[in-house]
Each structure stands twice: as C-alpha cells, then as structure tokens.
Design a protein around this motif. Structure first.
Motif, PDB file in Angstrom:
ATOM      1  N   GLY A 244      23.339 -40.719  -4.787  1.00 21.63           N
ATOM      2  CA  GLY A 244      23.748 -41.777  -5.710  1.00 21.63           C
ATOM      3  C   GLY A 244      24.433 -41.237  -6.952  1.00 21.63           C
ATOM      4  O   GLY A 244      24.919 -40.112  -6.990  1.00 21.63           O
ATOM      5  N   ARG A 245      24.435 -42.061  -7.989  1.00 23.15           N
ATOM      6  CA  ARG A 245      25.153 -41.698  -9.211  1.00 23.15           C
ATOM      7  C   ARG A 245      24.304 -40.792 -10.099  1.00 23.15           C
ATOM      8  O   ARG A 245      23.080 -40.732  -9.977  1.00 23.15           O
ATOM      9  CB  ARG A 245      25.537 -42.960  -9.990  1.00 23.15           C
ATOM     10  CG  ARG A 245      24.351 -43.722 -10.559  1.00 23.15           C
ATOM     11  CD  ARG A 245      24.808 -44.982 -11.283  1.00 23.15           C
ATOM     12  NE  ARG A 245      23.681 -45.713 -11.851  1.00 23.15           N
ATOM     13  CZ  ARG A 245      23.170 -45.472 -13.047  1.00 23.15           C
ATOM     14  NH1 ARG A 245      23.686 -44.515 -13.802  1.00 23.15           N
ATOM     15  NH2 ARG A 245      22.144 -46.174 -13.501  1.00 23.15           N
ATOM     16  N   VAL A 246      24.978 -40.109 -11.007  1.00 25.40           N
ATOM     17  CA  VAL A 246      24.305 -39.245 -11.974  1.00 25.40           C
ATOM     18  C   VAL A 246      23.862 -40.087 -13.162  1.00 25.40           C
ATOM     19  O   VAL A 246      24.669 -40.814 -13.750  1.00 25.40           O
ATOM     20  CB  VAL A 246      25.235 -38.108 -12.443  1.00 25.40           C
ATOM     21  CG1 VAL A 246      24.554 -37.273 -13.516  1.00 25.40           C
ATOM     22  CG2 VAL A 246      25.640 -37.242 -11.266  1.00 25.40           C
ATOM     23  N   ASP A 247      22.598 -40.000 -13.500  1.00 25.82           N
ATOM     24  CA  ASP A 247      22.065 -40.706 -14.662  1.00 25.82           C
ATOM     25  C   ASP A 247      21.873 -39.689 -15.785  1.00 25.82           C
ATOM     26  O   ASP A 247      21.318 -38.606 -15.549  1.00 25.82           O
ATOM     27  CB  ASP A 247      20.722 -41.358 -14.310  1.00 25.82           C
ATOM     28  CG  ASP A 247      20.424 -42.570 -15.171  1.00 25.82           C
ATOM     29  OD1 ASP A 247      21.268 -42.907 -16.018  1.00 25.82           O
ATOM     30  OD2 ASP A 247      19.354 -43.172 -14.994  1.00 25.82           O
TER      31      ASP A 247
ATOM     32  N   VAL B  85      18.265 -37.870  -8.922  1.00 27.64           N
ATOM     33  CA  VAL B  85      19.290 -37.619  -9.937  1.00 27.64           C
ATOM     34  C   VAL B  85      19.590 -36.123 -10.038  1.00 27.64           C
ATOM     35  O   VAL B  85      20.736 -35.722 -10.262  1.00 27.64           O
ATOM     36  CB  VAL B  85      18.847 -38.190 -11.295  1.00 27.64           C
ATOM     37  CG1 VAL B  85      19.786 -37.746 -12.413  1.00 27.64           C
ATOM     38  CG2 VAL B  85      18.794 -39.712 -11.240  1.00 27.64           C
TER      39      VAL B  85
ATOM     40  N   ALA C 120      21.958 -35.403  -7.380  1.00 29.82           N
ATOM     41  CA  ALA C 120      23.255 -35.985  -7.729  1.00 29.82           C
ATOM     42  C   ALA C 120      23.975 -35.117  -8.756  1.00 29.82           C
ATOM     43  O   ALA C 120      25.202 -34.948  -8.702  1.00 29.82           O
ATOM     44  CB  ALA C 120      23.059 -37.402  -8.272  1.00 29.82           C
ATOM     45  N   ARG C 121      23.220 -34.550  -9.686  1.00 28.42           N
ATOM     46  CA  ARG C 121      23.824 -33.694 -10.706  1.00 28.42           C
ATOM     47  C   ARG C 121      24.353 -32.395 -10.081  1.00 28.42           C
ATOM     48  O   ARG C 121      25.403 -31.887 -10.489  1.00 28.42           O
ATOM     49  CB  ARG C 121      22.794 -33.399 -11.799  1.00 28.42           C
ATOM     50  CG  ARG C 121      23.378 -32.733 -13.033  1.00 28.42           C
ATOM     51  CD  ARG C 121      22.364 -32.615 -14.140  1.00 28.42           C
ATOM     52  NE  ARG C 121      22.092 -33.919 -14.742  1.00 28.42           N
ATOM     53  CZ  ARG C 121      20.927 -34.544 -14.662  1.00 28.42           C
ATOM     54  NH1 ARG C 121      19.923 -33.987 -14.019  1.00 28.42           N
ATOM     55  NH2 ARG C 121      20.764 -35.713 -15.230  1.00 28.42           N
TER      56      ARG C 121
ATOM     57  N   ALA D  51      27.609 -33.352  -8.477  1.00 22.51           N
ATOM     58  CA  ALA D  51      28.653 -33.570  -9.475  1.00 22.51           C
ATOM     59  C   ALA D  51      29.148 -32.255 -10.067  1.00 22.51           C
ATOM     60  O   ALA D  51      30.312 -32.153 -10.470  1.00 22.51           O
ATOM     61  CB  ALA D  51      28.131 -34.488 -10.579  1.00 22.51           C
TER      62      ALA D  51
ATOM     63  N   THR E 265      22.470 -32.885 -19.603  1.00 22.26           N
ATOM     64  CA  THR E 265      23.595 -33.768 -19.922  1.00 22.26           C
ATOM     65  C   THR E 265      24.225 -33.269 -21.212  1.00 22.26           C
ATOM     66  O   THR E 265      23.524 -33.054 -22.203  1.00 22.26           O
ATOM     67  CB  THR E 265      23.119 -35.221 -20.099  1.00 22.26           C
ATOM     68  OG1 THR E 265      22.576 -35.686 -18.857  1.00 22.26           O
ATOM     69  CG2 THR E 265      24.269 -36.115 -20.513  1.00 22.26           C
TER      70      THR E 265
END
Length: 246
Positions: free
Chosen positions: A100-103, A119, A122-123, A126, A173
């Motif tokens: 899924g998407r990166v939060d 996550v 996902a990271r 990415a 992040t």
C-alpha cells in the motif's frame, strides 16, 4: 495432653524475593516489584528484549554484520536461479507490491503493529531497496547467529535482528521546506526528521514476514555462507583458538 501450636504464616524476607535471572543483574523481577507481569526478569531486561529480541544479547552492529551480508550477496549471485531463492524473491516482491501507500512516520502513533509493519515494507519499496538486498540481510543474520558461539539462538532473536537491520534501510520521514523569517523578512530552511519506534510488536511482525519468505532458503544457505565467510574473513572472534587453528 499435648497442645498443638497454631501454625504461623511464613514470613518472606527481601532476600527470598525473586530477582532477575540475567547473570549479574540483581534487580527485582517485575512481578515481585509490582510493576509488571514478568516473574523472572526485571523491567530493564524486559524492555531490552522488546528492543533487541533477547533479554541479554544486544543488537549486532554494522561491522559485525557486514562480512556475513557481503558473503550472502556473493552466495546469491551464484544461486540466483535456484528454486529456493526464486521462491523467497517473489514472495518478498508480492509483499512489497501489496504494502500500500507510505504513511509518514508522525502518523503512525497509536496504529496497530500490523499496520506499521505494512508501512515499513511500503517505505522500503518507495526507497527502491533491492529485494536481493533484503534477502542477503536475512541470510547474513541467520549465518552470523549460527556462527557466533555467544549468540542467542532463538527464533525471536533472529527475526527481530533481521527486522531491525531491514528497518534501518528506510525507517524515517524527512521533509524540507522554506519558512518566512520575521526577523529578516526573508525565508529560512526548515527540516523535519521523524523516525518510528524500532521496538516491540512491530519488529516481530516485520520479522515474521521476512521469515515466511526467507527462512527455508536460510536453512539451506547459512552453512555455505558461514564457510565462505570464514574462508574470506577468518573465523568469528567467538571461536576458540583451537577452532581457529583447525
């Protein structure tokens, strides 16, 4: 006629209270102290296990891991077409694709361990971390734990160590922007660096996912990785002089 004395309740002295079983600790166990449920370990070593996967063994440092990971990469280059490696590779690819998407890291507080583990993958996707690199890390850690005579050879320690090493590749992040500075009337750069907590259940969830994909391969590869690493870098420091000489 003899008179039987009423039995007196046993008295408990502080010397008989359960203390932490980790050698050299001496602190009261959590349950004895009334600050937790652990019956045989103090709060410090319970937290130590949460962070490292072992009550007493610390996380391996990069210089300790590096020879084994480099050797694992060499092993992979020689065996990349074998079914066991291909199975591990495509399982991880599927895991990354479905992450899924990166939060942002600052949004993860209060979320479940499963969500935070997703996550994390996902990271990694990415950040374009190669799947081969992830497999090499797992194989290298499995080989190091097996080769280190002083290691804690348990499943939990292995998966937590693998999770921590992989998590470090893309854990935070990072944001940069320009903000108005009222003192000068111009702008000044602002940076934000947020890192998710690297301990607890999330590490176990990450490690379990890595184990599911790579553990069968690790069982076959670890002995060969150890032999190749010993040939190139020498025996592990934990080995006795007799073992090194042989």
């Amino acid at each position: 006629m003899s008179i039987r004395k009423a039995s007196q309740p046993a008295t408990h002295h502080s010397s008989s209270q359960q203390r932490c079983v980790v050698p050299g600790c001496g602190r009261l166990a959590e349950a004895t102290e009334g600050k937790g449920v652990a019956r045989y370990h103090c709060r410090y070593h319970v937290q130590h296990k949460s962070r490292h996967g072992s009550h007493w063994h610390t996380t391996y440092k990069a210089p300790e891991l590096r020879p084994y990971i480099r050797t694992a990469e060499r092993w992979i280059n020689d065996h990349r077409h074998e079914p066991a490696y291909q199975t591990a590779y495509w399982q991880l690819e599927y895991l990354f694709a479905g992450a899924g998407r990166v939060d942002p890291a600052m949004n993860l507080r209060g979320r479940s361990a499963e969500y935070r583990a997703r996550v994390a993958f996902a990271r990694l996707r990415a950040a374009s971390i190669p799947t081969q690199r992830i497999i090499a890390i797992y194989l290298g850690i499995a080989a190091l734990i097996e080769d280190d005579f002083g290691s804690h050879r348990t499943r939990e320690f292995r998966i937590v160590q693998a999770a921590k090493a992989v998590h470090r590749l893309a854990s935070g992040t990072h944001r940069k922007w320009d903000s108005w500075d009222p003192r000068t009337g111009g702008t000044r750069p602002i940076e934000l660096h947020a890192y998710p907590r690297s301990s607890g259940h999330v590490l176990r969830k990450i490690g379990e996912a890595l184990e599911k994909a790579c553990d069968e391969l690790a069982h076959a590869a670890a002995p060969e990785v150890i032999a190749m690493c010993t040939e190139r870098f020498g025996a592990h420091p934990s080995h006795s002089p007799v073992a090194k000489a042989s």
